[in-house]
Design a protein around this motif. Structure first.
Motif, PDB file in Angstrom:
ATOM      1  N   HIS A 139      84.606 -75.931  15.648  1.00  0.00           N
ATOM      2  CA  HIS A 139      84.377 -75.118  16.155  1.00  0.00           C
ATOM      3  C   HIS A 139      82.986 -74.740  16.535  1.00  0.00           C
ATOM      4  O   HIS A 139      82.104 -75.645  15.647  1.00  0.00           O
ATOM      5  N   ASP A 174      76.429 -61.451  14.630  1.00  0.00           N
ATOM      6  CA  ASP A 174      78.299 -61.439  13.640  1.00  0.00           C
ATOM      7  C   ASP A 174      78.699 -62.742  13.444  1.00  0.00           C
ATOM      8  O   ASP A 174      80.327 -62.877  13.148  1.00  0.00           O
ATOM      9  N   ALA A 208      81.092 -62.931  10.448  1.00  0.00           N
ATOM     10  CA  ALA A 208      82.460 -62.367  11.331  1.00  0.00           C
ATOM     11  C   ALA A 208      83.495 -63.465  11.921  1.00  0.00           C
ATOM     12  O   ALA A 208      84.915 -63.795  11.482  1.00  0.00           O
ATOM     13  N   GLU A 209      82.800 -63.447  12.826  1.00  0.00           N
ATOM     14  CA  GLU A 209      83.484 -64.944  13.078  1.00  0.00           C
ATOM     15  C   GLU A 209      83.888 -66.940  12.550  1.00  0.00           C
ATOM     16  O   GLU A 209      85.104 -67.142  12.373  1.00  0.00           O
ATOM     17  N   LEU A 248      84.883 -65.748   8.914  1.00  0.00           N
ATOM     18  CA  LEU A 248      85.887 -65.497   8.400  1.00  0.00           C
ATOM     19  C   LEU A 248      86.991 -65.613   9.280  1.00  0.00           C
ATOM     20  O   LEU A 248      88.018 -66.112   9.090  1.00  0.00           O
ATOM     21  N   ARG A 249      86.871 -65.192  10.897  1.00  0.00           N
ATOM     22  CA  ARG A 249      88.483 -65.228  11.093  1.00  0.00           C
ATOM     23  C   ARG A 249      88.564 -66.519  11.353  1.00  0.00           C
ATOM     24  O   ARG A 249      89.929 -66.891  11.210  1.00  0.00           O
ATOM     25  N   LEU A 250      87.269 -68.010  11.633  1.00  0.00           N
ATOM     26  CA  LEU A 250      88.173 -69.434  11.890  1.00  0.00           C
ATOM     27  C   LEU A 250      88.752 -70.184  10.496  1.00  0.00           C
ATOM     28  O   LEU A 250      89.534 -70.775  10.423  1.00  0.00           O
ATOM     29  N   THR A 251      88.535 -69.227   9.206  1.00  0.00           N
ATOM     30  CA  THR A 251      88.599 -69.268   8.356  1.00  0.00           C
ATOM     31  C   THR A 251      89.905 -68.362   7.396  1.00  0.00           C
ATOM     32  O   THR A 251      89.866 -68.508   6.606  1.00  0.00           O
ATOM     33  N   GLY A 252      90.487 -67.445   8.415  1.00  0.00           N
ATOM     34  CA  GLY A 252      91.601 -66.781   8.194  1.00  0.00           C
ATOM     35  C   GLY A 252      91.501 -66.553   6.099  1.00  0.00           C
ATOM     36  O   GLY A 252      91.959 -65.496   6.356  1.00  0.00           O
ATOM     37  N   GLY A 253      90.213 -65.506   7.368  1.00  0.00           N
ATOM     38  CA  GLY A 253      89.493 -64.821   6.317  1.00  0.00           C
ATOM     39  C   GLY A 253      88.813 -65.165   4.891  1.00  0.00           C
ATOM     40  O   GLY A 253      88.078 -64.294   3.947  1.00  0.00           O
TER      41      GLY A 253
END
Ligand SMILES: NC(=O)c1ccc[n+]([C@@H]2O[C@H](COP(=O)([O-])OP(=O)(O)OC[C@H]3O[C@@H](n4cnc5c(N)ncnc54)[C@H](OP(=O)(O)O)[C@@H]3O)[C@@H](O)[C@H]2O)c1
Length: 330
Positions: A192, A200, A203-204, A206-211
């Motif tokens: 990625h 942000d 946030a990106e 965290l989104r790519l790592t399932g939180g």
């Protein structure tokens, strides 16, 4: 071949930045002291640290006026007393003072042979960017296969090496770079790539790592991105290896570590590592040699500039306008 008494070089004349780096033609050619060799510089590597030195923000850096540059590759043309190798005629790469010049002195014991079949220019990065990237990933970042690694400045000289090696070691790589450089980063195998100027970033990630967050963060961006890196690291086990301050200093408090970012923060300075932990540096160089032999690390293809255009090269690096390694040809 006779060695002249004077040479062309770039001299930094102030701490106002690279615009105060000027071409001179009468710099004395240094002579190798005991344990040193003199090389005729084939190519000098440009590093972000050259910018910090030009601004006077590199701790313990040289005071102007000084000959700029510290990384170069070239042929040994003279040796000082008590030098048993490398011998004259050997092509080596190393770090020292005054690399932006036609000749430069290196400590013999630390001058590394240019890999067989490579030009000096292709070896640039081998003693600065590549060991830094590897140290950040392995002995300090302790990355394991299957982990997620966040690499900032991924299109840069150090970042490209980090992405390549992290992928080789089995990581999922989330990279950041300016949008115009994304193609170059994806070509290295990054899974990625995010816009490094996105407000942000955490946030990106965290989104790519399932939180969950990244297991290892290679933090060289500094400034506001430093905080994003802390927030993007996995709580409790995440490791943030800090080795650059491109965007400026950023603070973290003990309160932050207890209540906000329960992560491991690890400082890295390759110059200090070489001095304080030579055995770790030796292991890094052995591993890099193995990666070169295996074809994982290919010869560098730096963007080259004439020596006199050094200030322009540094200005472009500072303006985030470059991809990969930059080199000056004397
Ligand atoms: N500690 C050590 O021993 C050590 C050794 C080698 C390198 N380093 C550090 O590693 C980093 C990369 O060095 P490098 O020589 O390989 O340079 P580089 O990555 O080729 O170039 C620097 C890149 O950093 C990114 N960047 C992020 N914030 C920046 C800012 N505020 N100003 C300028 N650039 C910014 C830019 O990429 P985008 O625009 O694509 O985001 C820029 O292209 C630097 O921070 C350097 O100091 C540290």
């Amino acid at each position: 071949m006779s060695i002249p008494a004077t040479m062309r070089a770039l001299q930094q004349t102030s701490t106002r930045g690279p615009q105060d780096m000027r071409s001179i033609t009468d710099a004395p050619v240094p002579s190798p002291d005991r344990g040193e060799v003199l090389i005729r510089v084939a190519a000098a590597g440009v590093n972000f640290a050259d910018i910090s030195k030009a601004h006077g923000t590199f701790r313990g850096g040289p005071q102007p006026p000084y000959l700029a540059g510290f990384e170069a590759a070239g042929e040994v043309v003279a040796v000082g007393a008590a030098v048993t190798g490398p011998r004259p005629g050997t092509h080596v790469i190393g770090v020292g003072h005054g690399a932006f010049a036609e000749y430069m002195v290196l400590t013999a014991a630390a001058a590394m042979p240019v890999p067989a079949g490579w030009t000096g220019e292709q070896a640039l990065g081998l003693v600065v960017n590549w060991p830094t990237a590897l140290a950040a990933l392995k002995p300090l970042g302790r990355m394991a296969a299957g982990e997620t690694v966040l690499v900032h400045a991924a299109a840069g000289a150090t970042g490209q090496a980090a992405v390549t090696m992290a992928k080789h070691y089995g990581a999922t790589v989330i990279a950041t770079a300016a949008p115009s450089k994304h193609e170059a980063v994806l070509a290295l195998g990054a899974d990625h790539v995010l816009d490094s100027l996105d407000g942000d970033l955490s946030a990106e990630v965290l989104r790519l790592t399932g939180g969950g967050g990244a297991d290892v963060v290679l933090e060289s961006a500094g400034g506001a991105t430093f905080n994003a890196s802390l927030a993007a690291a996995k709580p409790v086990t995440g490791r943030v290896v800090v080795y650059g301050v491109a965007g400026g200093a950023a603070a973290i408090t003990n309160w932050d570590l207890v209540y906000k970012h329960q992560v491991h923060i690890i400082g890295l300075n390759i110059g200090v590592l070489i001095q304080a932990a030579p055995e770790i540096f030796g292991e890094l160089i052995s591993e890099l040699s193995a990666l070169i032999a295996a074809g994982v690390l290919a010869p560098a293809a730096p963007t080259t500039y004439d020596l006199a255009d050094g200030p322009k090269a540094l200005a472009q690096l500072e303006a985030r306008a470059t991809v990969g390694k930059l080199a000056l040809r004397p």
